[in-house]
Scaffold this active site. Structure first.
Site, mmCIF file in Angstrom:
data_model
loop_
_atom_site.group_PDB
_atom_site.id
_atom_site.type_symbol
_atom_site.label_atom_id
_atom_site.label_comp_id
_atom_site.label_asym_id
_atom_site.label_seq_id
_atom_site.Cartn_x
_atom_site.Cartn_y
_atom_site.Cartn_z
ATOM 1 N N GLY A 9 40.728 33.841 -38.160
ATOM 2 C CA GLY A 9 41.544 32.989 -37.415
ATOM 3 C C GLY A 9 41.305 32.768 -36.026
ATOM 4 C CE1 TYR A 143 54.020 34.356 -37.440
ATOM 5 C CE2 TYR A 143 55.754 34.216 -35.855
ATOM 6 C CZ TYR A 143 54.345 34.403 -36.105
ATOM 7 O OH TYR A 143 53.525 34.920 -35.264
#
Length: 320
Positions: A9, A143
């Site tokens: 990422g 999340y």
């Protein structure tokens, strides 16, 4: 053995700047950047890069083997506002990517893991002011649920299998170098771009929505410091509270107006306001400060002037 680092990422908001800083410290060839897509030119040209899906376990194992990786920074995640629109996709990315890396740690393929958590782990039942390290955690977002679950797994893998995993709960992160990635605190980046381009900004949070924030350089510093700290200094293996500055959109706008007198702000709160209301307004990070010596460098004044200068220079470049 010299550290060989993989960042998964690496093209995200934190990943990009973290990669460049780690290459500065360890040397370009020692830090392998990876993401599902190519990133900024500076990141791509400054060292090795691999196209890698964070949920592709065989692909990750192949890269770990190819480069003899012994440290992984798992920065891939779907953030708060975006995750609300695709809950199962977010859960799959945020959780499966972590399981793959923890398993590799358990097998001894990786010596040290960094995994970021977030203030999103907290919820409406959490004390909002000076939120303690250990407290009620009932997150109301996809999340937040994935990050809270991840914290528990990190601690479990450390306790049960001795995996050296380290984590911090990031507050809102502010930077001029990379664009926002779908978070609830992104107004604090957008506001600088709009202030310089249009002299006005419409905030998607209410004027009194106070949230914990941090300038990117401090976030990168904390991330590297916790990874460099001796193992015996890390007493928390779920995730550390981390804090720097707290402010509301109104307070930030007033600070910007000290530099840009004609800047105006208006407020049209959307679904992200509800998310913000479930999060703390300030964080007690005394455990991180005492365990591994954390301290921030940027206050509101320094952050604001740095952002205005940085965004201004980037806008100037883009119009040439």
């Amino acid at each position: 053995m010299a550290d060989k680092i993989l960042i998964i990422g690496a093209c995200g908001q934190i990943g990009t700047e973290l990669t460049l800083k780690l290459r500065e410290i360890h040397g370009a060839e020692a830090v392998v950047a990876s993401d599902i897509r190519e990133g900024a030119e500076e990141l791509m040209q400054s060292g090795p890069f691999e196209i890698l899906d964070a949920t592709d376990e065989p692909g990750i194992r192949a890269v770990v083997k190819k480069y003899e990786i012994n440290q992984v920074y798992l920065m891939a995640a779907m953030l708060s506002a975006t995750a609300e629109k695709a809950p199962m996709k977010a859960w799959n990315l945020n959780m499966n990517s972590l399981f793959h890396i923890l398993e590799m740690g358990k097998e001894g393929l990786i010596d040290k893991i960094f995994w970021p958590s977030s203030i999103a782990v907290f919820g409406p039942t959490t004390p909002k002011d000076h939120t303690p390290q250990i407290t009620a955690m009932e997150p109301t977002t996809v999340y937040g649920i994935s990050k809270q679950t991840g914290e528990r797994w990190c601690e479990y893998f450390h306790r049960k299998f001795g995996v050296d995993v380290r984590s911090i709960r990031y507050p809102g992160i502010i930077s001029y170098k990379t664009l926002p990635g779908g978070g609830t605190t992104d107004y604090a980046i957008e506001i600088f771009h709009e202030a310089l381009k249009n002299k006005s900004y419409t905030s998607f949070l209410a004027k009194d929505a106070e949230l914990p924030m941090m300038y990117m350089d401090d976030a990168i510093k904390a991330t590297i410091e916790i990874m460099e700290a001796p193992s015996e200094k890390i007493s928390i293996r779920s995730s550390y509270n981390l804090a720097a500055i707290n402010f509301t959109p109104e307070v930030l706008a007033k600070e910007i107006q000290k530099h840009l007198k004609d800047f105006e702000i208006s407020y049209e709160p959307d679904f992200r306001q509800q998310i913000a209301e479930s999060w703390p307004s300030s964080i007690d990070d005394s455990q991180a400060r005492s365990d591994w010596g954390w301290k921030h460098d940027y206050d509101l004044e320094k952050m604001t002037s740095t952002m205005l200068k940085g965004v201004g220079e980037r806008l100037e470049k883009s119009t040439k």
